[in-house]
Design an enzyme around this catalytic site. Sequence first.
Site, short mmCIF file in Angstrom:
data_model
loop_
_atom_site.label_atom_id
_atom_site.label_comp_id
_atom_site.label_asym_id
_atom_site.label_seq_id
_atom_site.Cartn_x
_atom_site.Cartn_y
_atom_site.Cartn_z
N SER A 143 43.46 38.96 41.74
CA SER A 143 44.14 40.11 41.93
C SER A 143 43.98 40.97 43.38
O SER A 143 42.70 41.22 43.72
CB SER A 143 43.48 40.96 40.68
OG SER A 143 43.94 42.34 40.54
N TYR A 157 36.99 43.37 35.03
CA TYR A 157 37.73 42.28 35.94
C TYR A 157 37.35 42.15 37.63
O TYR A 157 37.25 41.44 37.85
CB TYR A 157 38.76 43.25 35.24
CG TYR A 157 40.41 42.82 35.68
CD1 TYR A 157 40.82 41.26 34.71
CD2 TYR A 157 40.43 42.85 36.47
CE1 TYR A 157 42.11 41.15 35.44
CE2 TYR A 157 42.06 42.19 37.16
CZ TYR A 157 42.80 41.91 36.82
OH TYR A 157 43.74 41.07 36.72
#
Length: 253
Positions: A143, A157
């Site tokens: 990401s 995350y």
Amino acid sequence: MTKNGKRVAWVTGGGSGIGEAGAEALAADGWIVVVSGRRKDALDTVVARIAGAGGAAEAIALDVSNAAEAQKAADQIVAKHGRIDLLVNNAGINVPRRSWKDMELEGWDKLVQVNLNGVLYCMRAVLPTMRKQQDGSIINVSSWAGRHVSKMPGPAYTTTKHAVLALTHSFNMDECVNGLRACCLMPGEVATPILKLRPVVPSEAEQAKMLQSEDLGRTIAFIASMPPRVCINELLISPTHNRGFIQTPNNRD
């Protein structure tokens, strides 16, 4: 390649979003694609769509956070096709309660298990086959949060996606001598179903400006198309209208 000249790709999290788009793009390029995920019905829909477009695809239901299931899936692919040329580690999650003030250890553990351990389990599952082949490629979907720390994705995350970047580079350091290569693909905001888990769900207008699943599908197919001598160690991609650069109330949540 298989006896019929086909390359074999295993795409985790292949039932929707980036994984689905990646599977479709690879199949369009002539790969045999095995999609895996927890929802068999979603996988079957993807397989049927690929078959309808003239591609070759199969489905294996599994939870990547279970090491035994990951190994079983890899073994099943090798037993049928004799090889695995590409692993796309796309399975990943986030949770709504993600900031320091309201995060829960259960959520942290769940993210580590899927976003990090699941990536490792699948890499480890394909490694003996790829070493034997002296050829193989892995795309780890991380990401933008794997490169740039921000508040919105949350600490769990962000930490797991940073770890995936480190894991990818570590793999290349050790396995380049065996002809293997890995790429850490780090997309910014993508309009996929995972957005529904955000504390503030982006509007349709906002999502229209984001990267779309098919953009990442084309990117995955591009990375996979590189000749064996080429290793794209990492690829950072974002929407032109990058909300991380534009401070608004919604993207600070």
